[in-house]
Design a protein around this motif. Structure first.
Motif, PDB file in Angstrom:
ATOM      1  N   MET A   1       0.812  -1.215   0.000  1.00  0.00           N
ATOM      2  CA  MET A   1       0.000   0.000   0.000  1.00  0.00           C
ATOM      3  C   MET A   1       0.847   1.266   0.000  1.00  0.00           C
ATOM      4  O   MET A   1       0.407   2.291  -0.476  1.00  0.00           O
ATOM      5  CB  MET A   1      -0.919   0.015   1.219  1.00  0.00           C
ATOM      6  N   ARG A   2       2.064   1.161   0.551  1.00  0.00           N
ATOM      7  CA  ARG A   2       2.935   2.335   0.643  1.00  0.00           C
ATOM      8  C   ARG A   2       4.239   2.081  -0.089  1.00  0.00           C
ATOM      9  O   ARG A   2       4.710   0.963  -0.185  1.00  0.00           O
ATOM     10  CB  ARG A   2       3.258   2.650   2.100  1.00  0.00           C
ATOM     11  N   CYS A   3       4.796   3.147  -0.583  1.00  0.00           N
ATOM     12  CA  CYS A   3       6.076   3.069  -1.283  1.00  0.00           C
ATOM     13  C   CYS A   3       7.185   2.764  -0.277  1.00  0.00           C
ATOM     14  O   CYS A   3       7.294   3.441   0.750  1.00  0.00           O
ATOM     15  CB  CYS A   3       6.346   4.397  -1.986  1.00  0.00           C
ATOM     16  N   PRO A   4       8.028   1.757  -0.537  1.00  0.00           N
ATOM     17  CA  PRO A   4       9.121   1.457   0.391  1.00  0.00           C
ATOM     18  C   PRO A   4      10.190   2.549   0.437  1.00  0.00           C
ATOM     19  O   PRO A   4      10.919   2.671   1.423  1.00  0.00           O
ATOM     20  CB  PRO A   4       9.715   0.151  -0.132  1.00  0.00           C
ATOM     21  N   GLU A   5      10.285   3.366  -0.600  1.00  0.00           N
ATOM     22  CA  GLU A   5      11.296   4.418  -0.653  1.00  0.00           C
ATOM     23  C   GLU A   5      10.883   5.687   0.104  1.00  0.00           C
ATOM     24  O   GLU A   5      11.584   6.150   0.975  1.00  0.00           O
ATOM     25  CB  GLU A   5      11.601   4.783  -2.115  1.00  0.00           C
ATOM     26  N   CYS A   6       9.711   6.238  -0.270  1.00  0.00           N
ATOM     27  CA  CYS A   6       9.325   7.528   0.308  1.00  0.00           C
ATOM     28  C   CYS A   6       8.184   7.430   1.316  1.00  0.00           C
ATOM     29  O   CYS A   6       7.916   8.384   2.037  1.00  0.00           O
ATOM     30  CB  CYS A   6       8.958   8.522  -0.795  1.00  0.00           C
ATOM     31  N   GLY A   7       7.470   6.303   1.336  1.00  0.00           N
ATOM     32  CA  GLY A   7       6.406   6.114   2.309  1.00  0.00           C
ATOM     33  C   GLY A   7       5.057   6.675   1.911  1.00  0.00           C
ATOM     34  O   GLY A   7       4.112   6.632   2.695  1.00  0.00           O
ATOM     35  N   SER A   8       4.936   7.202   0.699  1.00  0.00           N
ATOM     36  CA  SER A   8       3.627   7.742   0.292  1.00  0.00           C
ATOM     37  C   SER A   8       2.715   6.606  -0.177  1.00  0.00           C
ATOM     38  O   SER A   8       3.172   5.539  -0.574  1.00  0.00           O
ATOM     39  CB  SER A   8       3.797   8.778  -0.825  1.00  0.00           C
ATOM     40  N   PHE A   9       1.409   6.857  -0.120  1.00  0.00           N
ATOM     41  CA  PHE A   9       0.435   5.853  -0.530  1.00  0.00           C
ATOM     42  C   PHE A   9       0.334   5.803  -2.046  1.00  0.00           C
ATOM     43  O   PHE A   9       0.477   6.815  -2.723  1.00  0.00           O
ATOM     44  CB  PHE A   9      -0.942   6.166   0.059  1.00  0.00           C
ATOM     45  N   TYR A  10       0.037   4.614  -2.555  1.00  0.00           N
ATOM     46  CA  TYR A  10      -0.201   4.478  -3.985  1.00  0.00           C
ATOM     47  C   TYR A  10      -1.562   5.052  -4.335  1.00  0.00           C
ATOM     48  O   TYR A  10      -2.433   5.192  -3.482  1.00  0.00           O
ATOM     49  CB  TYR A  10      -0.110   3.006  -4.405  1.00  0.00           C
ATOM     50  N   SER A  11      -1.794   5.370  -5.579  1.00  0.00           N
ATOM     51  CA  SER A  11      -2.991   6.099  -5.992  1.00  0.00           C
ATOM     52  C   SER A  11      -4.285   5.342  -5.693  1.00  0.00           C
ATOM     53  O   SER A  11      -5.299   5.949  -5.380  1.00  0.00           O
ATOM     54  CB  SER A  11      -2.914   6.443  -7.475  1.00  0.00           C
ATOM     55  N   LYS A  12      -4.305   4.026  -5.787  1.00  0.00           N
ATOM     56  CA  LYS A  12      -5.530   3.261  -5.529  1.00  0.00           C
ATOM     57  C   LYS A  12      -5.972   3.430  -4.079  1.00  0.00           C
ATOM     58  O   LYS A  12      -7.161   3.591  -3.813  1.00  0.00           O
ATOM     59  CB  LYS A  12      -5.299   1.780  -5.850  1.00  0.00           C
ATOM     60  N   ILE A  13      -5.038   3.431  -3.156  1.00  0.00           N
ATOM     61  CA  ILE A  13      -5.368   3.628  -1.738  1.00  0.00           C
ATOM     62  C   ILE A  13      -5.909   5.035  -1.522  1.00  0.00           C
ATOM     63  O   ILE A  13      -6.885   5.227  -0.806  1.00  0.00           O
ATOM     64  CB  ILE A  13      -4.127   3.375  -0.855  1.00  0.00           C
ATOM     65  N   ILE A  14      -5.308   6.014  -2.167  1.00  0.00           N
ATOM     66  CA  ILE A  14      -5.769   7.393  -2.035  1.00  0.00           C
ATOM     67  C   ILE A  14      -7.194   7.520  -2.560  1.00  0.00           C
ATOM     68  O   ILE A  14      -8.042   8.163  -1.944  1.00  0.00           O
ATOM     69  CB  ILE A  14      -4.814   8.353  -2.779  1.00  0.00           C
ATOM     70  N   GLU A  15      -7.490   6.873  -3.691  1.00  0.00           N
ATOM     71  CA  GLU A  15      -8.841   6.901  -4.253  1.00  0.00           C
ATOM     72  C   GLU A  15      -9.845   6.264  -3.299  1.00  0.00           C
ATOM     73  O   GLU A  15     -10.954   6.778  -3.116  1.00  0.00           O
ATOM     74  CB  GLU A  15      -8.879   6.168  -5.591  1.00  0.00           C
ATOM     75  N   LEU A  16      -9.481   5.143  -2.688  1.00  0.00           N
ATOM     76  CA  LEU A  16     -10.387   4.471  -1.747  1.00  0.00           C
ATOM     77  C   LEU A  16     -10.653   5.327  -0.515  1.00  0.00           C
ATOM     78  O   LEU A  16     -11.788   5.392  -0.030  1.00  0.00           O
ATOM     79  CB  LEU A  16      -9.816   3.118  -1.338  1.00  0.00           C
ATOM     80  N   ILE A  17      -9.631   5.989  -0.001  1.00  0.00           N
ATOM     81  CA  ILE A  17      -9.782   6.859   1.162  1.00  0.00           C
ATOM     82  C   ILE A  17     -10.681   8.046   0.823  1.00  0.00           C
ATOM     83  O   ILE A  17     -11.570   8.406   1.601  1.00  0.00           O
ATOM     84  CB  ILE A  17      -8.402   7.330   1.675  1.00  0.00           C
TER      85      ILE A  17
END
Length: 95
Positions: A16-32
Motif C-alpha cells: 500500500m505504501r512506497c518502500p522508498e518515500c512512504g507515500s500511498f499508492y494512488s488506488k489507496i488514495i482513491e479508496l480513502i
C-alpha cells in the motif's frame, strides 16, 4: 508493476505504501477519498443541509426519508415503528 506517484519507485509486490518515500499508492488514495465522500453524503448534517438548501423543502424531506428508509431492513423499520408508537403513547397519556 506499481509505480509510486511521488518518487517513481517501481515494485512488483502489492504493497500500500512506497518502500522508498512512504507515500500511498494512488488506488489507496482513491479508496480513502471515496470513503470520506460516502461518509459526508450519509451524515445527518449533510442530509439536513440538503433539506434546508432546497427550494421545495417538503419534496426534499420526502426524498431524504425515502433514501433513509431504502437502506433499512424490515426488522429495523419495525423497531423504529414500535419506538415511535411507544413514544406517542407516552405523550398522549401525559397530556
Amino acid at each position: 508493476m506499481q509505480k509510486c506517484p511521488s518518487c517513481g519507485y517501481e515494485t512488483d509486490t502489492q504493497v500500500m505504501r512506497c518502500p522508498e518515500c512512504g507515500s500511498f499508492y494512488s488506488k489507496i488514495i482513491e479508496l480513502i477519498e471515496q470513503e470520506a465522500e460516502d461518509e459526508a453524503r450519509y451524515r445527518l448534517k449533510s442530509r439536513l443541509r440538503r433539506v434546508f438548501q432546497a427550494d421545495n423543502k417538503k419534496q426534499a424531506v420526502k426524498l431524504e426519508f425515502e433514501r433513509l428508509s431504502a437502506g433499512l431492513t424490515l426488522k429495523a423499520k419495525l423497531a423504529l415503528w414500535v419506538i415511535f408508537v411507544f413514544v406517542f403513547a407516552l405523550i398522549v397519556t401525559v397530556v
